[in-house]
Design a protein around this motif. Structure first.
Motif, PDB file in Angstrom:
ATOM      1  N   PRO A 119      27.268 -25.687  29.005  1.00  0.00           N
ATOM      2  CA  PRO A 119      27.561 -24.599  29.919  1.00  0.00           C
ATOM      3  C   PRO A 119      27.902 -23.492  28.959  1.00  0.00           C
ATOM      4  O   PRO A 119      28.401 -23.546  27.835  1.00  0.00           O
ATOM      5  CB  PRO A 119      28.659 -24.969  30.605  1.00  0.00           C
ATOM      6  CG  PRO A 119      29.545 -26.102  29.795  1.00  0.00           C
ATOM      7  CD  PRO A 119      28.257 -26.768  29.309  1.00  0.00           C
ATOM      8  N   THR A 120      27.921 -22.219  29.587  1.00  0.00           N
ATOM      9  CA  THR A 120      28.204 -21.165  28.580  1.00  0.00           C
ATOM     10  C   THR A 120      28.933 -20.041  29.764  1.00  0.00           C
ATOM     11  O   THR A 120      28.318 -19.924  31.003  1.00  0.00           O
ATOM     12  CB  THR A 120      26.784 -20.443  28.108  1.00  0.00           C
ATOM     13  OG1 THR A 120      27.179 -18.965  27.446  1.00  0.00           O
ATOM     14  CG2 THR A 120      25.822 -20.461  29.023  1.00  0.00           C
ATOM     15  N   PRO A 121      29.809 -19.135  29.231  1.00  0.00           N
ATOM     16  CA  PRO A 121      30.359 -18.307  30.098  1.00  0.00           C
ATOM     17  C   PRO A 121      29.483 -17.012  30.455  1.00  0.00           C
ATOM     18  O   PRO A 121      29.688 -16.291  31.281  1.00  0.00           O
ATOM     19  CB  PRO A 121      31.664 -17.631  29.425  1.00  0.00           C
ATOM     20  CG  PRO A 121      31.162 -17.969  27.835  1.00  0.00           C
ATOM     21  CD  PRO A 121      30.485 -19.323  28.035  1.00  0.00           C
ATOM     22  N   THR A 125      27.783 -11.125  30.684  1.00  0.00           N
ATOM     23  CA  THR A 125      26.908 -12.150  30.860  1.00  0.00           C
ATOM     24  C   THR A 125      25.561 -11.876  30.687  1.00  0.00           C
ATOM     25  O   THR A 125      25.076 -10.913  30.186  1.00  0.00           O
ATOM     26  CB  THR A 125      26.888 -12.562  32.452  1.00  0.00           C
ATOM     27  OG1 THR A 125      26.495 -11.409  33.207  1.00  0.00           O
ATOM     28  CG2 THR A 125      28.308 -12.815  33.012  1.00  0.00           C
ATOM     29  N   ALA A 126      24.629 -12.860  31.027  1.00  0.00           N
ATOM     30  CA  ALA A 126      23.277 -12.724  30.594  1.00  0.00           C
ATOM     31  C   ALA A 126      22.584 -11.747  31.228  1.00  0.00           C
ATOM     32  O   ALA A 126      21.379 -10.993  30.857  1.00  0.00           O
ATOM     33  CB  ALA A 126      22.528 -14.104  30.708  1.00  0.00           C
ATOM     34  N   MET A 181      15.736 -17.778  29.430  1.00  0.00           N
ATOM     35  CA  MET A 181      16.973 -17.704  29.299  1.00  0.00           C
ATOM     36  C   MET A 181      17.775 -18.379  30.259  1.00  0.00           C
ATOM     37  O   MET A 181      18.711 -19.151  29.733  1.00  0.00           O
ATOM     38  CB  MET A 181      17.603 -16.204  29.669  1.00  0.00           C
ATOM     39  CG  MET A 181      17.025 -15.010  28.383  1.00  0.00           C
ATOM     40  SD  MET A 181      17.385 -13.315  29.292  1.00  0.00           S
ATOM     41  CE  MET A 181      19.162 -13.321  29.214  1.00  0.00           C
ATOM     42  N   GLU A 182      17.394 -18.514  31.438  1.00  0.00           N
ATOM     43  CA  GLU A 182      17.969 -19.584  32.332  1.00  0.00           C
ATOM     44  C   GLU A 182      17.821 -20.944  31.914  1.00  0.00           C
ATOM     45  O   GLU A 182      18.782 -21.858  32.107  1.00  0.00           O
ATOM     46  CB  GLU A 182      17.237 -19.521  33.565  1.00  0.00           C
ATOM     47  CG  GLU A 182      17.757 -18.082  34.407  1.00  0.00           C
ATOM     48  CD  GLU A 182      17.215 -18.085  35.941  1.00  0.00           C
ATOM     49  OE1 GLU A 182      18.285 -17.461  36.704  1.00  0.00           O
ATOM     50  OE2 GLU A 182      16.066 -18.321  36.146  1.00  0.00           O
ATOM     51  N   GLU A 208      21.979 -15.801  20.004  1.00  0.00           N
ATOM     52  CA  GLU A 208      22.997 -15.410  19.082  1.00  0.00           C
ATOM     53  C   GLU A 208      24.210 -15.449  19.549  1.00  0.00           C
ATOM     54  O   GLU A 208      25.406 -15.909  18.993  1.00  0.00           O
ATOM     55  CB  GLU A 208      22.609 -13.682  18.619  1.00  0.00           C
ATOM     56  CG  GLU A 208      21.427 -13.766  17.636  1.00  0.00           C
ATOM     57  CD  GLU A 208      21.978 -14.358  15.965  1.00  0.00           C
ATOM     58  OE1 GLU A 208      23.250 -14.728  15.942  1.00  0.00           O
ATOM     59  OE2 GLU A 208      20.982 -14.613  15.446  1.00  0.00           O
ATOM     60  N   GLU A 209      24.179 -14.999  21.051  1.00  0.00           N
ATOM     61  CA  GLU A 209      25.486 -15.194  21.890  1.00  0.00           C
ATOM     62  C   GLU A 209      26.025 -16.576  21.982  1.00  0.00           C
ATOM     63  O   GLU A 209      27.207 -16.987  21.979  1.00  0.00           O
ATOM     64  CB  GLU A 209      25.307 -14.472  23.159  1.00  0.00           C
ATOM     65  CG  GLU A 209      25.233 -13.138  23.481  1.00  0.00           C
ATOM     66  CD  GLU A 209      26.294 -12.316  23.200  1.00  0.00           C
ATOM     67  OE1 GLU A 209      27.407 -12.969  23.170  1.00  0.00           O
ATOM     68  OE2 GLU A 209      26.232 -11.044  23.135  1.00  0.00           O
TER      69      GLU A 209
END
Length: 215
Positions: free
Chosen positions: A76-78, A156-157, A67-68, A18-19
């Protein structure tokens, strides 16, 4: 289409998706009823635990690894700082501590307190697991005294990983979080992506509601 199999720790994966704004579907897996007759799920994960992920020809298990993978493959994602970013070491530490130190420990406390025979509910191993949870939680508390999120000023994650573990402790064994952790969970669970994930994960939402109502 990405398919997430099962809630539980699968909530972490759904929240991450969702993020990131990635399309997915959630396929329910009922561990309480047993998965012996769920041939479709066992073909995905013969070990019979959740979550699992199918993304094209990729099949994976273990929530943090999933997740990784998603952040690396679809980023990429922040949500994952660059390895050269000063926030990266803390991000990496707390991403993994959320499972290895926190959720995994409270899982065994939950099993003892809520599932084991009465005479075994306060056994030595359950106490040891709770001690591990509490010492690792101390690292979270110290970090949150320095910054609003575990890798610094940005969500972050790692925060997905740890928030899941803290809510698991609250809901499964009634663990009382301190004011710092309560404020942190309020920040992370107030995110729109978290709320969308809760709407998708209906069993998780129902469980949270039962705990909140004292039933």
């Amino acid at each position: 289409m990405i398919t997430v199999w099962g809630e539980g720790r699968g909530f972490r994966v759904v929240w991450l998706l969702e993020e990131m704004g990635l399309p997915y579907r959630l396929r329910r897996v009922d561990l309480l009823a047993g998965v012996e007759d769920d041939a479709e799920f066992l073909a995905i994960n013969p070990a019979g635990f959740i979550p699992a992920l199918v993304d094209g020809d990729v099949t994976m298990v273990e929530s943090i690894a999933i997740m990784e993978y998603l952040m690396a493959r679809h980023g990429p994602t922040p949500l994952a700082p660059d390895p050269q970013d000063s926030a990266f070491p803390a991000y990496q530490q707390f991403l993994h501590l959320g499972e290895a130190g926190l959720a995994a420990s409270i899982y065994f406390v939950n099993g003892a307190r809520n599932i084991a025979p009465e005479v075994e509910r306060h056994n030595w191993s359950a106490g040891q697991a709770l001690d591990v949870f509490e010492t690792r939680l101390g690292l979270v508390t110290r970090q949150l005294a320095r910054s609003p999120y575990l890798a610094g000023d940005q969500f972050t994650a790692a925060d997905i990983s740890v928030t899941y573990a803290l809510e698991l402790a609250q809901r499964s064994v009634g663990f009382a979080l301190g004011e710092v952790e309560q404020g942190y969970v309020a920040r992370t669970s107030g995110r729109d992506a978290y709320k969308r994930a809760m709407e998708t994960c209906r069993d998780t939402k129902a469980w949270a509601a039962r705990v909140a109502s004292g039933r």
